[in-house]
Design a protein around this motif. Structure first.
Motif, mmCIF file in Angstrom:
data_model
loop_
_atom_site.group_PDB
_atom_site.id
_atom_site.type_symbol
_atom_site.label_atom_id
_atom_site.label_comp_id
_atom_site.label_asym_id
_atom_site.label_seq_id
_atom_site.Cartn_x
_atom_site.Cartn_y
_atom_site.Cartn_z
ATOM 1 N N VAL A 36 0.984 -1.275 -0.033
ATOM 2 C CA VAL A 36 -0.030 -0.017 0.111
ATOM 3 C C VAL A 36 0.826 1.131 -0.091
ATOM 4 C CG1 VAL A 36 -1.458 1.413 1.282
ATOM 5 C CG2 VAL A 36 -2.170 -1.104 1.056
ATOM 6 N N PHE A 37 1.785 1.220 0.783
ATOM 7 C CA PHE A 37 2.746 2.326 0.858
ATOM 8 C C PHE A 37 3.570 2.665 -0.559
ATOM 9 C CE2 PHE A 37 3.256 1.446 5.475
ATOM 10 C CZ PHE A 37 2.212 2.328 6.049
ATOM 11 N N LEU A 38 4.049 1.450 -1.096
ATOM 12 C CA LEU A 38 4.641 1.634 -2.309
ATOM 13 C C LEU A 38 3.690 1.972 -3.560
ATOM 14 C CD1 LEU A 38 6.767 -1.721 -3.044
ATOM 15 C CD2 LEU A 38 7.409 0.704 -3.126
ATOM 16 N N GLY A 39 2.301 1.589 -3.207
ATOM 17 C CA GLY A 39 1.189 2.115 -4.261
ATOM 18 C C GLY A 39 1.028 3.401 -4.116
ATOM 19 N N ILE A 40 0.997 3.967 -2.779
ATOM 20 C CA ILE A 40 0.816 5.531 -2.515
ATOM 21 C C ILE A 40 1.975 6.366 -3.089
ATOM 22 C CG2 ILE A 40 0.416 7.243 -0.978
ATOM 23 C CD1 ILE A 40 -1.393 5.301 0.666
ATOM 24 N N PHE A 41 3.308 5.687 -2.858
ATOM 25 C CA PHE A 41 4.297 6.080 -3.543
ATOM 26 C C PHE A 41 4.259 6.546 -5.103
ATOM 27 C CE2 PHE A 41 8.620 5.959 -5.519
ATOM 28 C CZ PHE A 41 9.273 6.921 -4.894
ATOM 29 N N PHE A 42 3.978 5.508 -5.680
ATOM 30 C CA PHE A 42 3.820 5.594 -7.106
ATOM 31 C C PHE A 42 2.741 6.627 -7.611
ATOM 32 C CE2 PHE A 42 5.703 1.174 -7.060
ATOM 33 C CZ PHE A 42 7.107 1.501 -7.521
ATOM 34 N N ASP A 43 1.619 6.551 -6.641
ATOM 35 C CA ASP A 43 0.534 7.460 -7.058
ATOM 36 C C ASP A 43 0.921 8.938 -6.910
ATOM 37 O OD1 ASP A 43 -2.237 8.355 -7.449
ATOM 38 O OD2 ASP A 43 -2.502 8.458 -5.271
ATOM 39 N N PHE A 44 1.823 9.316 -6.065
ATOM 40 C CA PHE A 44 2.291 10.486 -5.811
ATOM 41 C C PHE A 44 3.136 10.944 -7.084
ATOM 42 C CE2 PHE A 44 5.498 13.709 -4.564
ATOM 43 C CZ PHE A 44 4.682 14.782 -3.870
ATOM 44 N N PHE A 45 4.042 10.075 -7.472
ATOM 45 C CA PHE A 45 5.077 10.569 -8.443
ATOM 46 C C PHE A 45 4.675 10.196 -9.864
ATOM 47 C CE2 PHE A 45 7.997 10.234 -4.835
ATOM 48 C CZ PHE A 45 8.814 11.332 -4.972
ATOM 49 N N ASP A 46 3.395 9.704 -10.217
ATOM 50 C CA ASP A 46 2.964 9.445 -11.356
ATOM 51 C C ASP A 46 2.669 10.997 -11.877
ATOM 52 O OD1 ASP A 46 0.656 9.718 -9.878
ATOM 53 O OD2 ASP A 46 -0.250 7.906 -11.014
ATOM 54 N N GLY A 47 1.810 11.733 -10.889
ATOM 55 C CA GLY A 47 1.217 13.051 -11.279
ATOM 56 C C GLY A 47 2.484 13.926 -11.292
ATOM 57 N N PHE A 48 3.497 13.814 -10.580
ATOM 58 C CA PHE A 48 4.598 14.629 -10.528
ATOM 59 C C PHE A 48 5.452 14.491 -11.671
ATOM 60 C CE2 PHE A 48 9.218 15.258 -9.540
ATOM 61 C CZ PHE A 48 9.347 16.511 -8.827
ATOM 62 N N ALA A 49 5.527 13.152 -12.230
ATOM 63 C CA ALA A 49 6.371 13.027 -13.306
ATOM 64 C C ALA A 49 5.408 13.585 -14.548
ATOM 65 C CB ALA A 49 6.365 11.461 -13.910
ATOM 66 N N ALA A 50 4.112 13.469 -14.546
ATOM 67 C CA ALA A 50 3.456 14.118 -15.596
ATOM 68 C C ALA A 50 3.633 15.472 -15.833
ATOM 69 C CB ALA A 50 1.927 13.661 -15.688
ATOM 70 N N ARG A 51 3.609 16.192 -14.512
ATOM 71 C CA ARG A 51 3.840 17.720 -14.843
ATOM 72 C C ARG A 51 5.280 18.039 -14.973
ATOM 73 N NH1 ARG A 51 0.833 16.797 -9.907
ATOM 74 N NH2 ARG A 51 2.623 17.122 -8.742
ATOM 75 N N LYS A 52 6.299 17.522 -14.759
ATOM 76 C CA LYS A 52 7.602 17.766 -14.800
ATOM 77 C C LYS A 52 7.945 17.546 -16.220
ATOM 78 C CE LYS A 52 9.126 19.409 -11.009
ATOM 79 N NZ LYS A 52 9.560 20.745 -11.040
ATOM 80 N N LEU A 53 7.380 16.335 -16.802
ATOM 81 C CA LEU A 53 7.549 15.749 -18.311
ATOM 82 C C LEU A 53 6.783 16.680 -19.127
ATOM 83 C CD1 LEU A 53 8.239 12.316 -17.867
ATOM 84 C CD2 LEU A 53 9.877 13.850 -18.178
#
Length: 248
Positions: A36-53
């Motif tokens: 669950v913690f890993l999933g939430i980690f990926f959930d946070f960084f998918d949006g971050f990656a989309a904005r940065k890229l």
């Protein structure tokens, strides 16, 4: 190529949530919490990656909500189902007004624990609303599903690692669990403006609430360990309300 990176992270979130579901069903809450913690980690960084890229897309938005529905919708519902099941099986009054065993397809299904799945329903409603709401860019309206998942996930972790008889008695009290389930369903969809942990810049003045919140979270986690998570969620709501009042 780069447009696929955020979606790949989102799918990793979905994978982690799916594994967590299997583990929770098997009563392995500890390993489930890691996924669950890993999933939430990926959930946070998918949006971050989309904005940065700069590759944000409607597909990514829909895929993100579908992944969250598993990791942050189905998982907490099943955890609450499991916790409520414990209160049924350990009760001396198995046939009281709150418990009814109905024979469906040749297996006994306790009715009370199914109340925990209301969290899953409330999460689905919140995620659908979020997809339609164009205002929630710099803030959230209602408690985000990952935060709610951390709240529910913390309960078996507190029992396992802190093992305090008084706290355990509270957590495994059916009235407490019923009340928390109903509160969870409400706060997920409440019309309360909560700040998002998104930094447009690193200025302390512009992000004072976020910085103070993060520092308090670190202190609480060191002092209270897993018991800090419910306190942090409460602190998040209180600080958001105060931030709204001061901004007005």
């Amino acid at each position: 190529m780069k447009q696929h990176i955020p979606n790949a992270l989102t799918l990793l979130n979905l994978l982690c949530g799916s594994v967590a579901v299997i583990l929770v069903v098997d009563n392995d809450f500890i390993t489930a919490s890691l996924f669950v913690f890993l999933g939430i980690f990926f959930d946070f960084f998918d949006g971050f990656a989309a904005r940065k890229l700069k590759v944000q897309s409607e597909l990514g938005l829909q895929l993100d909500s579908l992944a969250d529905m598993i990791t942050s919708g189905l998982v907490p519902g099943i955890i609450m189902f499991k916790l409520l099941s414990l209160t049924v099986h350990t009760s001396d009054k198995v046939n009281n007004e709150w418990v009814s065993n109905t024979n469906w397809l040749d297996f006994n299904l306790p009715i009370l624990p199914l109340l925990g799945l209301f969290i899953t329903l409330a999460s689905a409603y919140r995620l659908a609303n979020f997809n339609l709401d164009t205002e929630q860019q710099s803030y959230f309206k209602g408690l985000p599903t990952p935060a709610n998942t951390l709240l529910i996930m913390s309960l078996p972790l507190i029992i396992e690692f802190q093992n305090n008889d008084f706290i355990n008695a509270i957590i495994l009290n059916k009235w407490f669990l019923i009340g928390l389930t109903l509160l969870s369903c409400y706060i997920l969809n409440a019309n309360i403006k909560l700040f998002a942990l998104k930094f447009e810049n690193w200025s302390f003045k512009a992000n004072a609430t976020r910085y103070i919140f993060i520092m308090l979270c670190v202190v609480l986690l060191i002092v209270l360990q897993f018991a800090a998570i419910p306190v942090i969620i409460l602190l998040y709501i209180i600080m958001s309300i105060l931030d709204n009042l001061t901004s007005k």
